[in-house]
Design a protein around this motif. Structure first.
Motif, PDB file in Angstrom:
ATOM      1  N   ALA A  15     -11.352  13.482  -2.405  1.00 31.92           N
ATOM      2  CA  ALA A  15     -10.613  13.910  -3.601  1.00 31.92           C
ATOM      3  C   ALA A  15     -10.681  12.861  -4.699  1.00 31.92           C
ATOM      4  O   ALA A  15     -10.920  13.186  -5.875  1.00 31.92           O
ATOM      5  CB  ALA A  15      -9.158  14.208  -3.235  1.00 31.92           C
ATOM      6  N   GLU A  16     -10.487  11.594  -4.338  1.00 31.09           N
ATOM      7  CA  GLU A  16     -10.530  10.526  -5.339  1.00 31.09           C
ATOM      8  C   GLU A  16     -11.948  10.329  -5.869  1.00 31.09           C
ATOM      9  O   GLU A  16     -12.144  10.067  -7.059  1.00 31.09           O
ATOM     10  CB  GLU A  16      -9.991   9.220  -4.753  1.00 31.09           C
ATOM     11  N   ALA A  17     -12.935  10.456  -4.987  1.00 36.14           N
ATOM     12  CA  ALA A  17     -14.324  10.337  -5.430  1.00 36.14           C
ATOM     13  C   ALA A  17     -14.676  11.461  -6.399  1.00 36.14           C
ATOM     14  O   ALA A  17     -15.352  11.233  -7.414  1.00 36.14           O
ATOM     15  CB  ALA A  17     -15.260  10.365  -4.225  1.00 36.14           C
ATOM     16  N   ALA A  18     -14.191  12.666  -6.101  1.00 39.29           N
ATOM     17  CA  ALA A  18     -14.477  13.795  -6.993  1.00 39.29           C
ATOM     18  C   ALA A  18     -13.886  13.549  -8.378  1.00 39.29           C
ATOM     19  O   ALA A  18     -14.528  13.847  -9.399  1.00 39.29           O
ATOM     20  CB  ALA A  18     -13.920  15.085  -6.390  1.00 39.29           C
ATOM     21  N   LYS A  19     -12.675  13.000  -8.425  1.00 39.23           N
ATOM     22  CA  LYS A  19     -12.070  12.691  -9.723  1.00 39.23           C
ATOM     23  C   LYS A  19     -12.914  11.681 -10.499  1.00 39.23           C
ATOM     24  O   LYS A  19     -13.169  11.835 -11.699  1.00 39.23           O
ATOM     25  CB  LYS A  19     -10.664  12.122  -9.520  1.00 39.23           C
ATOM     26  N   LEU A  20     -13.359  10.644  -9.794  1.00 41.25           N
ATOM     27  CA  LEU A  20     -14.148   9.603 -10.453  1.00 41.25           C
ATOM     28  C   LEU A  20     -15.522  10.112 -10.867  1.00 41.25           C
ATOM     29  O   LEU A  20     -15.993   9.812 -11.973  1.00 41.25           O
ATOM     30  CB  LEU A  20     -14.295   8.398  -9.520  1.00 41.25           C
ATOM     31  N   PHE A  21     -16.168  10.882 -10.005  1.00 35.89           N
ATOM     32  CA  PHE A  21     -17.486  11.430 -10.349  1.00 35.89           C
ATOM     33  C   PHE A  21     -17.371  12.361 -11.546  1.00 35.89           C
ATOM     34  O   PHE A  21     -18.278  12.422 -12.388  1.00 35.89           O
ATOM     35  CB  PHE A  21     -18.091  12.182  -9.157  1.00 35.89           C
ATOM     36  N   PHE A  22     -16.266  13.107 -11.617  1.00 37.76           N
ATOM     37  CA  PHE A  22     -16.051  14.020 -12.729  1.00 37.76           C
ATOM     38  C   PHE A  22     -15.802  13.247 -14.023  1.00 37.76           C
ATOM     39  O   PHE A  22     -16.368  13.559 -15.076  1.00 37.76           O
ATOM     40  CB  PHE A  22     -14.864  14.935 -12.421  1.00 37.76           C
ATOM     41  N   ASP A  23     -14.943  12.230 -13.953  1.00 35.05           N
ATOM     42  CA  ASP A  23     -14.554  11.479 -15.150  1.00 35.05           C
ATOM     43  C   ASP A  23     -15.635  10.511 -15.625  1.00 35.05           C
ATOM     44  O   ASP A  23     -15.868  10.373 -16.835  1.00 35.05           O
ATOM     45  CB  ASP A  23     -13.275  10.692 -14.878  1.00 35.05           C
ATOM     46  N   ARG A  24     -16.282   9.828 -14.681  1.00 35.50           N
ATOM     47  CA  ARG A  24     -17.222   8.763 -15.035  1.00 35.50           C
ATOM     48  C   ARG A  24     -18.687   9.130 -14.826  1.00 35.50           C
ATOM     49  O   ARG A  24     -19.570   8.511 -15.419  1.00 35.50           O
ATOM     50  CB  ARG A  24     -16.932   7.515 -14.187  1.00 35.50           C
ATOM     51  N   ARG A 101     -13.332  21.067 -11.098  1.00 37.13           N
ATOM     52  CA  ARG A 101     -13.865  19.700 -11.066  1.00 37.13           C
ATOM     53  C   ARG A 101     -15.045  19.615 -10.090  1.00 37.13           C
ATOM     54  O   ARG A 101     -16.101  19.078 -10.424  1.00 37.13           O
ATOM     55  CB  ARG A 101     -12.767  18.718 -10.669  1.00 37.13           C
ATOM     56  N   GLU A 102     -14.863  20.166  -8.907  1.00 40.63           N
ATOM     57  CA  GLU A 102     -15.934  20.111  -7.911  1.00 40.63           C
ATOM     58  C   GLU A 102     -17.110  21.005  -8.303  1.00 40.63           C
ATOM     59  O   GLU A 102     -18.267  20.677  -8.021  1.00 40.63           O
ATOM     60  CB  GLU A 102     -15.381  20.518  -6.545  1.00 40.63           C
ATOM     61  N   VAL A 103     -16.798  22.142  -8.934  1.00 39.66           N
ATOM     62  CA  VAL A 103     -17.870  23.026  -9.431  1.00 39.66           C
ATOM     63  C   VAL A 103     -18.719  22.277 -10.447  1.00 39.66           C
ATOM     64  O   VAL A 103     -19.954  22.350 -10.421  1.00 39.66           O
ATOM     65  CB  VAL A 103     -17.262  24.298 -10.059  1.00 39.66           C
ATOM     66  N   PHE A 104     -18.056  21.532 -11.342  1.00 42.77           N
ATOM     67  CA  PHE A 104     -18.781  20.764 -12.345  1.00 42.77           C
ATOM     68  C   PHE A 104     -19.693  19.729 -11.684  1.00 42.77           C
ATOM     69  O   PHE A 104     -20.860  19.580 -12.065  1.00 42.77           O
ATOM     70  CB  PHE A 104     -17.794  20.066 -13.278  1.00 42.77           C
ATOM     71  N   ILE A 105     -19.173  19.030 -10.703  1.00 41.18           N
ATOM     72  CA  ILE A 105     -19.985  18.031  -9.986  1.00 41.18           C
ATOM     73  C   ILE A 105     -21.185  18.711  -9.331  1.00 41.18           C
ATOM     74  O   ILE A 105     -22.310  18.212  -9.394  1.00 41.18           O
ATOM     75  CB  ILE A 105     -19.127  17.297  -8.944  1.00 41.18           C
ATOM     76  N   GLY A 106     -20.932  19.848  -8.707  1.00 40.40           N
ATOM     77  CA  GLY A 106     -22.019  20.565  -8.050  1.00 40.40           C
ATOM     78  C   GLY A 106     -23.108  20.998  -9.008  1.00 40.40           C
ATOM     79  O   GLY A 106     -24.287  21.025  -8.652  1.00 40.40           O
ATOM     80  N   ASN A 107     -22.727  21.312 -10.243  1.00 40.63           N
ATOM     81  CA  ASN A 107     -23.698  21.787 -11.225  1.00 40.63           C
ATOM     82  C   ASN A 107     -24.411  20.662 -11.958  1.00 40.63           C
ATOM     83  O   ASN A 107     -25.495  20.876 -12.515  1.00 40.63           O
ATOM     84  CB  ASN A 107     -23.015  22.692 -12.248  1.00 40.63           C
ATOM     85  N   THR A 108     -23.817  19.467 -11.989  1.00 44.63           N
ATOM     86  CA  THR A 108     -24.404  18.383 -12.791  1.00 44.63           C
ATOM     87  C   THR A 108     -25.026  17.260 -11.969  1.00 44.63           C
ATOM     88  O   THR A 108     -25.852  16.516 -12.494  1.00 44.63           O
ATOM     89  CB  THR A 108     -23.346  17.766 -13.719  1.00 44.63           C
ATOM     90  N   GLU A 109     -24.621  17.122 -10.714  1.00 47.01           N
ATOM     91  CA  GLU A 109     -25.066  15.961  -9.943  1.00 47.01           C
ATOM     92  C   GLU A 109     -26.101  16.276  -8.872  1.00 47.01           C
ATOM     93  O   GLU A 109     -26.440  15.409  -8.064  1.00 47.01           O
ATOM     94  CB  GLU A 109     -23.861  15.269  -9.305  1.00 47.01           C
ATOM     95  N   LEU A 110     -26.620  17.484  -8.861  1.00 48.54           N
ATOM     96  CA  LEU A 110     -27.652  17.814  -7.876  1.00 48.54           C
ATOM     97  C   LEU A 110     -28.838  16.868  -8.012  1.00 48.54           C
ATOM     98  O   LEU A 110     -29.455  16.467  -7.021  1.00 48.54           O
ATOM     99  CB  LEU A 110     -28.110  19.266  -8.053  1.00 48.54           C
ATOM    100  N   ARG A 111     -29.137  16.468  -9.234  1.00 45.03           N
ATOM    101  CA  ARG A 111     -30.256  15.571  -9.497  1.00 45.03           C
ATOM    102  C   ARG A 111     -30.039  14.192  -8.885  1.00 45.03           C
ATOM    103  O   ARG A 111     -31.001  13.423  -8.716  1.00 45.03           O
ATOM    104  CB  ARG A 111     -30.453  15.408 -11.004  1.00 45.03           C
ATOM    105  N   SER A 112     -28.785  13.852  -8.575  1.00 46.45           N
ATOM    106  CA  SER A 112     -28.479  12.527  -8.037  1.00 46.45           C
ATOM    107  C   SER A 112     -28.747  12.421  -6.547  1.00 46.45           C
ATOM    108  O   SER A 112     -28.723  11.317  -5.989  1.00 46.45           O
ATOM    109  CB  SER A 112     -27.005  12.184  -8.308  1.00 46.45           C
ATOM    110  N   LEU A 113     -28.998  13.555  -5.893  1.00 43.48           N
ATOM    111  CA  LEU A 113     -29.269  13.553  -4.462  1.00 43.48           C
ATOM    112  C   LEU A 113     -30.752  13.351  -4.188  1.00 43.48           C
ATOM    113  O   LEU A 113     -31.614  13.814  -4.952  1.00 43.48           O
ATOM    114  CB  LEU A 113     -28.824  14.885  -3.841  1.00 43.48           C
ATOM    115  N   SER A 114     -31.057  12.684  -3.088  1.00 46.09           N
ATOM    116  CA  SER A 114     -32.452  12.559  -2.658  1.00 46.09           C
ATOM    117  C   SER A 114     -32.923  13.916  -2.130  1.00 46.09           C
ATOM    118  O   SER A 114     -32.110  14.835  -1.919  1.00 46.09           O
ATOM    119  CB  SER A 114     -32.570  11.498  -1.563  1.00 46.09           C
TER     120      SER A 114
END
Length: 205
Positions: A15-24, A101-114
């Motif tokens: 939960a805290e990581a999701a907040k940080l990934f979303f904000d930063r 918040r998690e939906v946003f991470i899922g849509n924007t951070e896929l590129r960050s995964l190997s």
């Protein structure tokens, strides 16, 4: 540490990581920051994760697992094929709004995964899209919907939910129930379902 408290710690970390990934953003967030937000030492994180990428994968994979579970439970409603599809679409919309918040991470951070981790998330997305596609096809086969192309309809419904997640805020002009009702009507109208508006009413709440 008991099993329950370990689970609680894991939930807090995600939960805290999701907040940080979303904000930063993922790249700008360090594990030290995640640990501090979760009230833990950095070393304690490694009781729950293998790496920062593993943490991102937990978040992205977990959101897809939760979404699938939500849709499957909704589609188990009694009724005809359209009733099942309608319930699934309402759950689909509500989930995106409530877990924006998690939906946003899922849509924007896929590129960050190997590649390997990315494949895991993509496979889960494909499974989810296939579930929606099957519900749409069942409505078409039953003669209750005009299905032009089931997969394209899926893309349309996914885009609608993602859009709702981008702007919905509790306490706004319309309640989430009202928004879910309207977008569900849009979806059934798109499929030329007879009496689409009457079918929906306020039953999506």
């Amino acid at each position: 540490m008991t099993l329950v408290s370990e689970r609680n710690s894991a939930d807090v970390i995600r939960a805290e990581a999701a907040k940080l990934f979303f904000d930063r953003g993922y790249d700008a967030t360090s594990l030290r920051q995640v640990a501090a937000a979760a009230g833990l030492k950095v070393g304690s994180l490694y009781n729950h994760i293998d790496s920062k990428e593993h943490l991102l994968l937990q978040i992205m994979g977990g959101i897809m697992d939760d979404l699938m579970d939500s849709i499957r439970r909704a589609a188990a409603v009694e009724g005809d094929a359209v009733a099942k599809l309608q319930a699934a679409l309402a759950a689909h919309l509500r989930f995106h709004a409530e877990r924006a918040r998690e939906v946003f991470i899922g849509n924007t951070e896929l590129r960050s995964l190997s590649n390997g981790a990315r494949d895991v998330v993509i496979a889960k997305r494909s499974e989810y899209e296939l579930l929606l596609q099957e519900l749409i096809e069942e409505a078409g086969t039953a003669g209750l919907a005009d299905v032009a192309d089931a997969r394209i309809h899926v893309y349309s419904f996914v885009a609608q939910a993602t859009h709702v997640a981008s702007w919905f805020k509790p306490g706004g002009r319309m309640t989430l129930d009202e928004i879910v009702s309207i977008y569900t009507k849009f979806a059934l109208r798109e499929l030329n379902v007879p009496n689409a508006d009457a079918r929906v009413g306020h039953s999506t709440s």
